[in-house]
Scaffold this active site. Structure first.
Site, mmCIF file in Angstrom:
data_model
loop_
_atom_site.group_PDB
_atom_site.id
_atom_site.type_symbol
_atom_site.label_atom_id
_atom_site.label_comp_id
_atom_site.label_asym_id
_atom_site.label_seq_id
_atom_site.Cartn_x
_atom_site.Cartn_y
_atom_site.Cartn_z
ATOM 1 N N LYS A 258 -45.461 -23.556 61.505
ATOM 2 C CA LYS A 258 -44.502 -22.553 61.016
ATOM 3 C C LYS A 258 -44.975 -21.148 61.372
ATOM 4 C CE LYS A 258 -44.568 -21.051 56.620
ATOM 5 N NZ LYS A 258 -44.552 -19.583 56.456
ATOM 6 N N ASN A 259 -46.242 -20.856 61.120
ATOM 7 C CA ASN A 259 -46.716 -19.482 61.271
ATOM 8 C C ASN A 259 -47.033 -19.096 62.708
ATOM 9 O OD1 ASN A 259 -46.294 -19.221 58.589
ATOM 10 N ND2 ASN A 259 -48.441 -19.314 57.986
ATOM 11 N N CYS B 231 -43.010 -10.739 47.143
ATOM 12 C CA CYS B 231 -42.619 -12.124 46.895
ATOM 13 C C CYS B 231 -43.558 -12.643 45.812
ATOM 14 C CB CYS B 231 -42.712 -12.938 48.178
ATOM 15 S SG CYS B 231 -44.403 -13.200 48.694
ATOM 16 N N ARG C 96 -47.224 -7.382 49.135
ATOM 17 C CA ARG C 96 -47.134 -7.598 50.584
ATOM 18 C C ARG C 96 -46.468 -6.425 51.309
ATOM 19 N NH1 ARG C 96 -45.583 -13.756 51.704
ATOM 20 N NH2 ARG C 96 -46.644 -13.291 53.660
ATOM 21 N N ASP D 194 -53.723 -20.131 52.672
ATOM 22 C CA ASP D 194 -52.570 -21.048 52.595
ATOM 23 C C ASP D 194 -52.982 -22.454 52.202
ATOM 24 O OD1 ASP D 194 -50.748 -19.579 55.405
ATOM 25 O OD2 ASP D 194 -51.091 -18.937 53.350
ATOM 26 N N ARG E 122 -39.102 -24.546 53.160
ATOM 27 C CA ARG E 122 -39.356 -23.421 54.071
ATOM 28 C C ARG E 122 -40.478 -23.755 55.044
ATOM 29 N NH1 ARG E 122 -39.893 -17.660 51.470
ATOM 30 N NH2 ARG E 122 -40.195 -17.383 53.697
HETATM 31 C C1 EPZ Z 1 -49.226 -14.446 57.229
HETATM 32 O O1 EPZ Z 1 -48.580 -13.572 56.320
HETATM 33 C C2 EPZ Z 1 -48.696 -15.828 56.942
HETATM 34 N N1 EPZ Z 1 -47.253 -15.874 57.167
HETATM 35 C C3 EPZ Z 1 -49.009 -16.215 55.488
HETATM 36 O O2 EPZ Z 1 -48.562 -17.551 55.289
HETATM 37 C C4 EPZ Z 1 -50.521 -16.164 55.302
HETATM 38 O O3 EPZ Z 1 -50.824 -16.458 53.958
HETATM 39 C C5 EPZ Z 1 -51.049 -14.773 55.667
HETATM 40 O O4 EPZ Z 1 -50.652 -14.432 57.025
HETATM 41 C C6 EPZ Z 1 -52.561 -14.675 55.569
HETATM 42 O O5 EPZ Z 1 -53.144 -15.621 56.421
HETATM 43 C C7 EPZ Z 1 -46.805 -15.953 58.451
HETATM 44 O O6 EPZ Z 1 -47.568 -15.996 59.403
HETATM 45 C C8 EPZ Z 1 -45.319 -16.015 58.628
HETATM 46 P P1 EPZ Z 1 -51.180 -10.563 56.144
HETATM 47 P P2 EPZ Z 1 -48.724 -11.959 56.501
HETATM 48 O O7 EPZ Z 1 -50.472 -9.416 56.743
HETATM 49 O O8 EPZ Z 1 -48.809 -11.641 57.945
HETATM 50 C C9 EPZ Z 1 -51.912 -7.128 52.968
HETATM 51 C C10 EPZ Z 1 -47.484 -19.310 54.182
HETATM 52 O O9 EPZ Z 1 -47.639 -19.843 53.080
HETATM 53 N N2 EPZ Z 1 -51.125 -6.269 53.870
HETATM 54 O O10 EPZ Z 1 -52.336 -11.172 56.880
HETATM 55 O O11 EPZ Z 1 -47.680 -11.322 55.688
HETATM 56 C C11 EPZ Z 1 -51.084 -8.229 52.351
HETATM 57 O O12 EPZ Z 1 -50.410 -7.770 51.199
HETATM 58 C C12 EPZ Z 1 -47.543 -17.798 54.310
HETATM 59 O O13 EPZ Z 1 -47.291 -19.929 55.266
HETATM 60 C C13 EPZ Z 1 -51.032 -4.908 53.590
HETATM 61 O O14 EPZ Z 1 -51.570 -4.411 52.598
HETATM 62 O O15 EPZ Z 1 -50.148 -11.721 55.812
HETATM 63 C C14 EPZ Z 1 -52.115 -9.277 52.034
HETATM 64 O O16 EPZ Z 1 -52.732 -8.952 50.794
HETATM 65 C C15 EPZ Z 1 -47.812 -17.119 52.970
HETATM 66 N N3 EPZ Z 1 -50.316 -4.119 54.435
HETATM 67 C C16 EPZ Z 1 -53.140 -9.124 53.166
HETATM 68 O O17 EPZ Z 1 -52.902 -7.829 53.733
HETATM 69 C C17 EPZ Z 1 -49.687 -4.613 55.551
HETATM 70 O O18 EPZ Z 1 -49.054 -3.849 56.293
HETATM 71 C C18 EPZ Z 1 -52.993 -10.149 54.280
HETATM 72 O O19 EPZ Z 1 -51.638 -10.151 54.666
HETATM 73 C C19 EPZ Z 1 -49.794 -6.001 55.809
HETATM 74 C C20 EPZ Z 1 -50.523 -6.804 54.969
#
Ligand code: EPZ
Length: 419
Positions: A22-23, A118, A123, A307, A399
């Site tokens: 998915k990711n 969410c 996020r 995850d 999802r």
């Molecule tokens: C990706 O989300 C994945 N989703 C998530 O999988 C996964 O948990 C996550 O990466 C971490 O590995 C997809 O790839 C579609 P991040 P993403 O940006 O990119 C903070 C699942 O269950 N952050 O690495 O949104 C954020 O709030 C899903 O399959 C900021 O502060 O995650 C988080 O605390 C859930 N500012 C941390 O960084 C930003 O601009 C990591 O988020 C972006 C992120």
């Protein structure tokens, strides 16, 4: 509203074929917007988020054919005539924000609704915005929209304060068409980043270092169409391997990528599982034993994936001993705890730490899914709970898992979908 009923019925046994990730497929579908010809994506899992992304691309004007049975999506972005990603789509799937970089790079403009938070946390997307500004974009956030514009993007230097998968992906995609060289430091190293880069290279991009903390992109004038098959889903794989360990069974995941989930395999071995790797097959054999409690701290790849945190918590609920689970990535990723406690789990939360004391048996009860991986952990707990566990709001599950109950039934689970 559909729900799943699962009964605790002993050890799982057999083989399960792993679907596309998915990711990986979600950013790759967004990346097709960068091309000036059709892009064919294979090994696409049948997930609600994939359907949502296809709708998003069609909403932008792309011509998309989606052969669900064949697991193939072909996107022809030459008909794209809009750069607006609407709220009603983005709010249902945060990954919609990944059209920001491609639209900006290919069309010089993008209006993408702010995703909003969410269940697992606020996020924000501030790091996405700063990265694109480093490439010359002008971005304002107003009325709930990210409004971005740019002439041709200019290569630049991006240094992320903390690791973000999505921000790395948006920066990487935008940089492919920027004028000059871009370096991305403190980049996310997840296998899905490597797969996205492989797809972009197949479209003519010039990228090195994907999978390391420094990615270097040399911009090219255009990207052509191409073909790419999505990697196997390491989280789906880990979910089935944990199910095997929790039920004391023996399960082989096929069409998997063992080296993408080394941290998960290490934890399963710590829990007492025998893990056999043979090419794209991973077998977990628990030999009928009760798992040992294992401590976990989530971290960016190659650390233990956030995850998989909820799934490993489910295993610790019935393990022998006390386990500490530290969630370091998201500030609210313990939504599954209250529901697991309804099944008889003994869990104490103290900020980002959950202390899980294993109990001999869980007892089935009605529970509610709150997010994708939380719902998976409830299914796993139901596999070992006495009686029936009824999981409501399973649209969360749909999802991110392709035919989960069908795959679990084939492994001997007593599980059905109702409603
Ligand atoms: C990706 O989300 C994945 N989703 C998530 O999988 C996964 O948990 C996550 O990466 C971490 O590995 C997809 O790839 C579609 P991040 P993403 O940006 O990119 C903070 C699942 O269950 N952050 O690495 O949104 C954020 O709030 C899903 O399959 C900021 O502060 O995650 C988080 O605390 C859930 N500012 C941390 O960084 C930003 O601009 C990591 O988020 C972006 C992120």
């Amino acid at each position: 509203m559909q729900r799943i009923v699962v009964s605790g019925r002993g050890a799982l046994a057999g083989e399960v074929r792993i679907s596309g990730a998915k990711n990986a497929v979600l950013p790759i579908l967004c990346a097709t917007l960068l091309a000036d010809g059709p892009v064919e994506i294979d090994n696409v899992p049948h997930l609600h988020d994939v359907v949502t992304t296809v709708r998003l691309l069609e909403g932008l004007g792309a011509t998309v054919t989606h052969d669900i049975a064949a697991g193939r999506v072909v996107v022809d972005p030459r008909t794209v005539d809009s750069h607006v990603a609407p709220y009603e789509l983005v709010r249902t799937m945060r990954a919609s924000v990944l059209v920001l970089g491609p639209l900006l790079a290919r069309h010089g403009a993008a209006d993408v609704s702010l995703p909003g938070g969410c269940a697992i946390g606020s996020r924000p997307v501030d790091m996405h915005i700063r990265a694109l500004e480093a490439l010359g974009a002008t971005i304002t956030v107003e009325h709930g929209f990210i409004k971005a514009s740019a002439g041709r993007l200019q290569g630049g230097r991006i240094v992320f304060d903390t690791i973000s998968v999505g921000a790395t992906e948006n920066a990487l995609m935008a940089a492919t068409l920027a004028d000059g060289e871009t370096t991305i430091d403190n980049a996310a190293q997840e296998p899905e980043i490597v797969d996205l880069a492989a797809c972009l290279v197949a479209m003519g991009a010039d990228i090195s270092g994907a999978g390391s903390s420094r990615i270097v992109v040399r911009g090219v004038p255009r990207l052509h169409g191409g073909r790419h098959a999505v990697i196997a889903d390491r989280i789906e794989t880990g979910t089935f391997l944990v199910a095997a360990a929790m039920t004391g069974g023996r399960v082989t995941a096929t069409h998997a990528r063992p080296n993408s989930l080394s941290a998960v395999i290490a934890k399963l071995e710590d829990a007492g599982a025998e893990v056999l790797v043979d090419g794209d097959r991973i077998t977990v054999d628990m030999h009928g034993q009760r798992s040992r409690a294992v401590n976990v701290t989530t971290a960016p790849h190659p650390g233990f994936p956030t995850d998989m945190q909820a799934q490993l918590m489910a295993m610790n609920c019935i393990a022998d001993g006390v386990a500490m689970i530290d969630e370091t990535i998201f500030e609210n990723r313990f939504m599954h705890v209250n529901e697991l406690m309804r099944l008889g789990a003994d869990i104490q939360i103290d900020g980002p730490r959950a202390t899980v004391t294993g109990v001999a048996r869980l007892s089935g009860a009605p529970v509610m899914a709150t997010d994708l991986r939380a719902s998976a952990s409830l299914v796993l707990a139901g596999l070992v709970a006495d009686g029936d566990t009824v999981i409501d709001r399973i649209y969360h599950l749909d999802r991110g898992y392709e035919h989960l109950e069908r795959k679990l039934s084939a492994l001997g689970a007593t599980i059905r979908r109702e409603g």
